[in-house]
Design an enzyme around this catalytic site. Structure first.
Site, PDB file in Angstrom:
ATOM      1  N   HIS A   7     -30.827  22.971 -12.937  1.00  0.00           N
ATOM      2  CA  HIS A   7     -29.791  22.328 -12.123  1.00  0.00           C
ATOM      3  C   HIS A   7     -28.907  23.348 -11.419  1.00  0.00           C
ATOM      4  O   HIS A   7     -28.830  24.499 -11.817  1.00  0.00           O
ATOM      5  CB  HIS A   7     -28.922  21.363 -12.929  1.00  0.00           C
ATOM      6  N   HIS A  79     -22.380  27.210 -11.048  1.00  0.00           N
ATOM      7  CA  HIS A  79     -23.429  27.984 -11.709  1.00  0.00           C
ATOM      8  C   HIS A  79     -24.808  27.418 -11.395  1.00  0.00           C
ATOM      9  O   HIS A  79     -24.942  26.296 -10.903  1.00  0.00           O
ATOM     10  CB  HIS A  79     -23.228  28.063 -13.228  1.00  0.00           C
ATOM     11  N   GLU A 130     -26.644  29.955 -16.175  1.00  0.00           N
ATOM     12  CA  GLU A 130     -26.833  29.272 -17.448  1.00  0.00           C
ATOM     13  C   GLU A 130     -28.317  29.312 -17.767  1.00  0.00           C
ATOM     14  O   GLU A 130     -29.149  29.095 -16.878  1.00  0.00           O
ATOM     15  CB  GLU A 130     -26.356  27.823 -17.317  1.00  0.00           C
TER      16      GLU A 130
END
Ligand code: CO
Length: 134
Positions: A7, A79, A130
């Site tokens: 994502h 992020h 991440e």
């Protein structure tokens, strides 16, 4: 080491407005808002064919994204999340290469119920990264 893009997270001040942009203007499938109190954010998931967009707004006084949203009132990419097969092995290899893992280096359970880690933006082209165990 890294696999699929899982994502892109976009931090916004007004979640309803951001969800409407993706639902009404861009014609995407948009979830109902979910409060993730332990992460200090409320999120809306946008499902695309090949990845997700996570729209997130600060939740509570101590939200970790409050400062970011104050600096970016129109919203901004917060992020990127990449999938890895083995998060412990990925962490060890990255630390051995000199990359900084945020926090105590122990994976936490993220927004999708899977272990995640965050990597220092200064080590990754100015972008907070991440890692999520696939
Ligand atoms: Co994320």
């Amino acid at each position: 080491m890294i696999g699929r893009l899982n994502h892109v997270a976009i931090a916004v001040a007004n979640l309803a407005k951001a969800a409407a942009v993706y639902r009404d203007t861009l014609g995407a499938e948009v979830s109902a808002p979910q409060a993730l109190r332990e992460h200090g954010v409320t999120v809306v998931f946008v499902e695309l064919a090949n990845a997700k967009i996570e729209l997130m707004a600060p939740l509570g006084d101590a939200s970790p994204i409050a400062g970011f949203v104050a600096k970016n009132p129109a919203g901004a990419i917060h992020h990127l999340c990449y999938e890895v097969d083995d998060i412990g092995a990925a962490r060890d290899a990255l630390q051995a290469a000199g990359a900084r893992v945020l926090g105590d280096g122990e994976p936490k359970i993220g927004a999708h119920g899977k272990p995640v880690l965050f990597l220092h933006p200064k080590d990754f082209c100015g972008t907070l990264v991440e890692l999520e165990q696939a």
